[in-house]
Design a protein around this motif. Structure first.
Motif, PDB file in Angstrom:
ATOM      1  N   ASP A   1       0.879  -1.177   0.000  1.00  0.00           N
ATOM      2  CA  ASP A   1       0.000   0.000   0.000  1.00  0.00           C
ATOM      3  C   ASP A   1       0.913   1.222   0.000  1.00  0.00           C
ATOM      4  O   ASP A   1       1.230   1.791   1.044  1.00  0.00           O
ATOM      5  N   SER A   2       1.313   1.635  -1.193  1.00  0.00           N
ATOM      6  CA  SER A   2       2.501   2.478  -1.353  1.00  0.00           C
ATOM      7  C   SER A   2       2.432   3.806  -0.606  1.00  0.00           C
ATOM      8  O   SER A   2       3.320   4.128   0.185  1.00  0.00           O
ATOM      9  N   GLU A   3       1.407   4.596  -0.831  1.00  0.00           N
ATOM     10  CA  GLU A   3       1.401   5.934  -0.251  1.00  0.00           C
ATOM     11  C   GLU A   3       0.810   5.969   1.158  1.00  0.00           C
ATOM     12  O   GLU A   3       0.747   7.030   1.773  1.00  0.00           O
ATOM     13  N   ASN A   4       0.406   4.811   1.674  1.00  0.00           N
ATOM     14  CA  ASN A   4       0.169   4.673   3.111  1.00  0.00           C
ATOM     15  C   ASN A   4       1.403   4.137   3.814  1.00  0.00           C
ATOM     16  O   ASN A   4       1.399   3.985   5.042  1.00  0.00           O
ATOM     17  N   HIS A   5       2.448   3.796   3.032  1.00  0.00           N
ATOM     18  CA  HIS A   5       3.728   3.314   3.569  1.00  0.00           C
ATOM     19  C   HIS A   5       3.527   2.054   4.411  1.00  0.00           C
ATOM     20  O   HIS A   5       4.151   1.880   5.453  1.00  0.00           O
ATOM     21  N   LYS A   6       2.654   1.166   3.945  1.00  0.00           N
ATOM     22  CA  LYS A   6       2.281  -0.025   4.688  1.00  0.00           C
ATOM     23  C   LYS A   6       2.376  -1.280   3.829  1.00  0.00           C
ATOM     24  O   LYS A   6       2.270  -1.219   2.602  1.00  0.00           O
TER      25      LYS A   6
ATOM     26  N   PRO B   1      -9.057 -14.170   2.098  1.00  0.00           N
ATOM     27  CA  PRO B   1      -9.861 -14.503   0.918  1.00  0.00           C
ATOM     28  C   PRO B   1     -11.239 -13.862   0.895  1.00  0.00           C
ATOM     29  O   PRO B   1     -11.807 -13.669  -0.173  1.00  0.00           O
ATOM     30  N   ASP B   2     -11.786 -13.521   2.061  1.00  0.00           N
ATOM     31  CA  ASP B   2     -13.100 -12.881   2.080  1.00  0.00           C
ATOM     32  C   ASP B   2     -13.007 -11.358   2.109  1.00  0.00           C
ATOM     33  O   ASP B   2     -14.014 -10.678   2.318  1.00  0.00           O
ATOM     34  N   GLY B   3     -11.790 -10.819   1.901  1.00  0.00           N
ATOM     35  CA  GLY B   3     -11.644  -9.376   1.764  1.00  0.00           C
ATOM     36  C   GLY B   3     -11.349  -8.620   3.040  1.00  0.00           C
ATOM     37  O   GLY B   3     -11.406  -7.384   3.049  1.00  0.00           O
ATOM     38  N   GLU B   4     -11.002  -9.307   4.122  1.00  0.00           N
ATOM     39  CA  GLU B   4     -10.657  -8.625   5.372  1.00  0.00           C
ATOM     40  C   GLU B   4      -9.235  -8.072   5.264  1.00  0.00           C
ATOM     41  O   GLU B   4      -8.290  -8.804   4.994  1.00  0.00           O
ATOM     42  N   VAL B   5      -9.066  -6.777   5.493  1.00  0.00           N
ATOM     43  CA  VAL B   5      -7.782  -6.100   5.360  1.00  0.00           C
ATOM     44  C   VAL B   5      -7.237  -5.757   6.740  1.00  0.00           C
ATOM     45  O   VAL B   5      -7.940  -5.164   7.563  1.00  0.00           O
ATOM     46  N   THR B   6      -5.979  -6.136   6.987  1.00  0.00           N
ATOM     47  CA  THR B   6      -5.292  -5.771   8.221  1.00  0.00           C
ATOM     48  C   THR B   6      -3.907  -5.244   7.875  1.00  0.00           C
ATOM     49  O   THR B   6      -3.314  -5.625   6.871  1.00  0.00           O
ATOM     50  N   THR B   7      -3.384  -4.360   8.699  1.00  0.00           N
ATOM     51  CA  THR B   7      -2.047  -3.819   8.499  1.00  0.00           C
ATOM     52  C   THR B   7      -1.023  -4.743   9.140  1.00  0.00           C
ATOM     53  O   THR B   7      -1.131  -5.065  10.329  1.00  0.00           O
ATOM     54  N   VAL B   8      -0.020  -5.167   8.364  1.00  0.00           N
ATOM     55  CA  VAL B   8       1.048  -6.023   8.870  1.00  0.00           C
ATOM     56  C   VAL B   8       2.156  -5.181   9.482  1.00  0.00           C
ATOM     57  O   VAL B   8       2.627  -5.443  10.590  1.00  0.00           O
ATOM     58  N   VAL B   9       2.584  -4.147   8.770  1.00  0.00           N
ATOM     59  CA  VAL B   9       3.688  -3.314   9.238  1.00  0.00           C
ATOM     60  C   VAL B   9       3.616  -1.968   8.522  1.00  0.00           C
ATOM     61  O   VAL B   9       3.161  -1.872   7.383  1.00  0.00           O
ATOM     62  N   GLY B  10       4.077  -0.933   9.204  1.00  0.00           N
ATOM     63  CA  GLY B  10       4.095   0.399   8.609  1.00  0.00           C
ATOM     64  C   GLY B  10       3.004   1.294   9.161  1.00  0.00           C
ATOM     65  O   GLY B  10       2.070   0.837   9.836  1.00  0.00           O
ATOM     66  N   HIS B  11       3.130   2.588   8.862  1.00  0.00           N
ATOM     67  CA  HIS B  11       2.148   3.559   9.338  1.00  0.00           C
ATOM     68  C   HIS B  11       2.132   4.727   8.381  1.00  0.00           C
ATOM     69  O   HIS B  11       3.174   5.212   7.945  1.00  0.00           O
ATOM     70  N   GLU B  12       0.934   5.191   8.067  1.00  0.00           N
ATOM     71  CA  GLU B  12       0.798   6.275   7.087  1.00  0.00           C
ATOM     72  C   GLU B  12       1.457   7.566   7.543  1.00  0.00           C
ATOM     73  O   GLU B  12       1.805   8.418   6.727  1.00  0.00           O
TER      74      GLU B  12
ATOM     75  N   GLY C   1       5.981   7.373   7.034  1.00  0.00           N
ATOM     76  CA  GLY C   1       6.682   6.939   5.839  1.00  0.00           C
ATOM     77  C   GLY C   1       7.812   7.840   5.408  1.00  0.00           C
ATOM     78  O   GLY C   1       8.767   7.382   4.786  1.00  0.00           O
ATOM     79  N   ASN C   2       7.741   9.124   5.730  1.00  0.00           N
ATOM     80  CA  ASN C   2       8.772  10.053   5.283  1.00  0.00           C
ATOM     81  C   ASN C   2       9.842  10.309   6.335  1.00  0.00           C
ATOM     82  O   ASN C   2      10.699  11.172   6.164  1.00  0.00           O
ATOM     83  N   SER C   3       9.806   9.568   7.447  1.00  0.00           N
ATOM     84  CA  SER C   3      10.821   9.750   8.472  1.00  0.00           C
ATOM     85  C   SER C   3      12.185   9.345   7.949  1.00  0.00           C
ATOM     86  O   SER C   3      12.344   8.327   7.296  1.00  0.00           O
ATOM     87  N   GLN C   4      13.200  10.135   8.183  1.00  0.00           N
ATOM     88  CA  GLN C   4      14.541   9.825   7.733  1.00  0.00           C
ATOM     89  C   GLN C   4      15.431   9.406   8.903  1.00  0.00           C
ATOM     90  O   GLN C   4      16.647   9.514   8.846  1.00  0.00           O
ATOM     91  N   ILE C   5      14.812   8.912   9.966  1.00  0.00           N
ATOM     92  CA  ILE C   5      15.571   8.412  11.108  1.00  0.00           C
ATOM     93  C   ILE C   5      15.695   6.906  10.953  1.00  0.00           C
ATOM     94  O   ILE C   5      14.720   6.177  11.078  1.00  0.00           O
ATOM     95  N   GLN C   6      16.899   6.432  10.635  1.00  0.00           N
ATOM     96  CA  GLN C   6      17.073   5.044  10.253  1.00  0.00           C
ATOM     97  C   GLN C   6      16.626   4.066  11.325  1.00  0.00           C
ATOM     98  O   GLN C   6      16.064   3.022  11.030  1.00  0.00           O
ATOM     99  N   GLN C   7      16.848   4.375  12.594  1.00  0.00           N
ATOM    100  CA  GLN C   7      16.502   3.415  13.626  1.00  0.00           C
ATOM    101  C   GLN C   7      14.997   3.195  13.720  1.00  0.00           C
ATOM    102  O   GLN C   7      14.546   2.227  14.313  1.00  0.00           O
TER     103      GLN C   7
ATOM    104  N   SER D   1       7.504  -1.430  15.199  1.00  0.00           N
ATOM    105  CA  SER D   1       8.190  -0.146  15.069  1.00  0.00           C
ATOM    106  C   SER D   1       8.786   0.101  13.688  1.00  0.00           C
ATOM    107  O   SER D   1       9.116   1.239  13.349  1.00  0.00           O
ATOM    108  N   ALA D   2       8.968  -0.934  12.873  1.00  0.00           N
ATOM    109  CA  ALA D   2       9.589  -0.756  11.556  1.00  0.00           C
ATOM    110  C   ALA D   2       8.691   0.069  10.645  1.00  0.00           C
ATOM    111  O   ALA D   2       7.468   0.068  10.783  1.00  0.00           O
ATOM    112  N   GLN D   3       9.316   0.789   9.724  1.00  0.00           N
ATOM    113  CA  GLN D   3       8.570   1.658   8.825  1.00  0.00           C
ATOM    114  C   GLN D   3       9.062   1.502   7.389  1.00  0.00           C
ATOM    115  O   GLN D   3      10.201   1.116   7.142  1.00  0.00           O
ATOM    116  N   PHE D   4       8.176   1.839   6.451  1.00  0.00           N
ATOM    117  CA  PHE D   4       8.502   1.869   5.027  1.00  0.00           C
ATOM    118  C   PHE D   4       8.285   3.273   4.489  1.00  0.00           C
ATOM    119  O   PHE D   4       7.619   4.101   5.114  1.00  0.00           O
TER     120      PHE D   4
END
Length: 430
Positions: free
Chosen positions: A127-132, A138-149, A152-158, A166-169
């Protein structure tokens, strides 16, 4: 921060996008069948911008046999099922509505979803611009595995690598599964994280036990976070520019070590990159990924400077797929489709590239008689499965199916409009 290709839409949740419903008009059915190759099954919906295509094996087992593909409709902000008769049905997300919330079916929201992979009996979606990375059942239930909208633009590597909590994309765009490791209890995926100009490793537990979920994590495999460029070499020094897609083979074992050939569509550098990766020597921590188990990143040999001297001119390649020892590339800016075969001689890898389709070639245009002009002005997604290649074209809002030798079999989803029908009638391919 923008993505490597231009999207359009409203950041607010809205249905103001220019969606065009509509299906086949009855009067189009009389077009000369010797000219027309578009399927004439009724289409109840349109694809605004195919950003990812998948013919899933496990996922399809829970559906009727008439489901052919799943695809991300990027500008439509949803994930769809494509039936064998060409009809398009929403699986998750609501057409034209942007957002980030989890939920089932049309209550879930996406923001320019792109490539798709299988996870157990579900799907993983970039989910590119949600950074997730999102999961869809199969029945269409959506859950977030990792990332946060919001991160996404944080430039702090840790804040980027680490456990899923805590990981981000930053604009995750491409995903490929590393299959066939019998020694691992984890499902591993490489992700082209376009906004951070890097290749990331997602490791997911296959068990839902808390102790198993705790080992799921994100690591940076190649490239320097938020440092773009074009440099081949070791993982820690290699640089990418908006890598948008990648594909791994099924793995090869030599001397007890499992390794994968991986090709990356390095969109901003207008080239294809290759590396070999093995997870078998990896231990805990991001830094240990960058070790001798990783063969250097390199630009494949037919690209060199100056570009005018090359036989293959990649311009904004956006999608790569692997099937049966061959990789396939959608070269969006050049309106071409290519295949790549790899052979080895000792420790050296050799590459052979073929152009399967070139919009500038009259011969190719004749094989695409469903549209006598540029059939693929914007091939945005590609997926190879069995004897066929499935290609998404954002300009004509369609999915096409072609054989691996480059002959188009059918246009799966694009509905005819009056101007298209007129062009078909006027076009004389002989």
């Amino acid at each position: 921060m923008g993505s490597p290709w231009q999207h359009w839409g409203n950041d607010e949740e809205s249905n103001d996008l220019d969606v065009d419903g509509g299906g086949f008009e009855d009067q189009f059915a009389n077009i000369d069948p010797s000219v027309q190759r578009i399927k004439t099954a009724a289409v109840d919906d349109t694809l605004l911008d195919p950003g990812g295509i998948l013919r899933p094996k496990e996922f399809r087992k829970v559906w009727p046999d008439d489901v052919l593909l799943v695809a991300s409709d990027s500008n439509g902000q949803r994930i769809v099922k494509v039936l064998r008769n060409g009809t398009v049905h929403s699986l998750a997300g609501k057409k034209g509505f942007i957002g980030s919330q989890d939920g089932k079916g049309t209550s879930a929201r996406f923001k320019f979803p792109l490539e798709i992979a299988e996870y157990r009996k579900g799907l993983l979606v970039c989910d590119s611009e949600n950074h997730k990375i999102r999961r869809i059942s199969p029945d269409g239930e959506v859950t977030t595995v990792v990332g946060h909208e919001n991160y996404g633009n944080s430039q702090i590597q840790q804040l980027m690598d680490g456990p899923l909590s805590s990981a981000q994309f930053s604009l995750p765009s491409g995903i490929t599964e590393l299959k066939g490791d019998p020694q691992s209890s984890l499902k591993r995926y490489l992700i082209a994280d376009a906004g951070s100009h890097s290749i990331r490793l997602l490791e997911l537990a296959t068990s839902t036990e808390p102790s198993a979920i705790a080992v799921s994590r994100i690591s940076t495999v190649a490239g320097s976070l938020f440092a773009s460029g074009h440099e081949d070499g070791a993982a820690s020094t290699a640089k990418f520019c908006w890598p948008s897609s990648l594909a791994a083979d099924t793995g090869n074992t030599s001397n007890g070590v499992l390794s994968y050939n991986v090709f990356v569509a390095d969109t901003g550098n207008h080239c294809i990159r290759h590396f070999q990766y093995s997870p078998s020597m990896k231990s805990d921590g991001a830094s240990s990924v960058r070790n001798s188990s990783f063969q250097p990143v390199r630009t494949i040999p037919w690209y060199s400077q100056p570009r005018e001297q090359t036989s293959i001119d990649f311009r904004s390649p956006t999608s790569v797929s692997f099937n049966e020892n061959t990789w396939y590339v959608a070269n969006r800016g050049g309106a071409t489709i290519h295949s790549i075969a790899v052979s080895t001689s000792g420790s050296a890898s050799m590459f052979q590239c073929r152009t399967l389709y070139n919009a500038a070639s009259p011969k190719s245009r004749i094989s695409f008689v469903s549209r006598p002009r540029l059939e693929f002005p914007s091939p945005t997604a590609i997926h190879a499965s069995g004897p066929f290649i499935y290609i998404g074209d954002s300009t004509y809002e369609s999915l096409k199916k072609m054989t691996c030798d480059g002959f188009v079999v059918s246009d799966l989803t694009r509905h005819l409009r009056q101007k298209d029908a007129d062009e078909l009638v006027d076009f004389n391919c002989c």
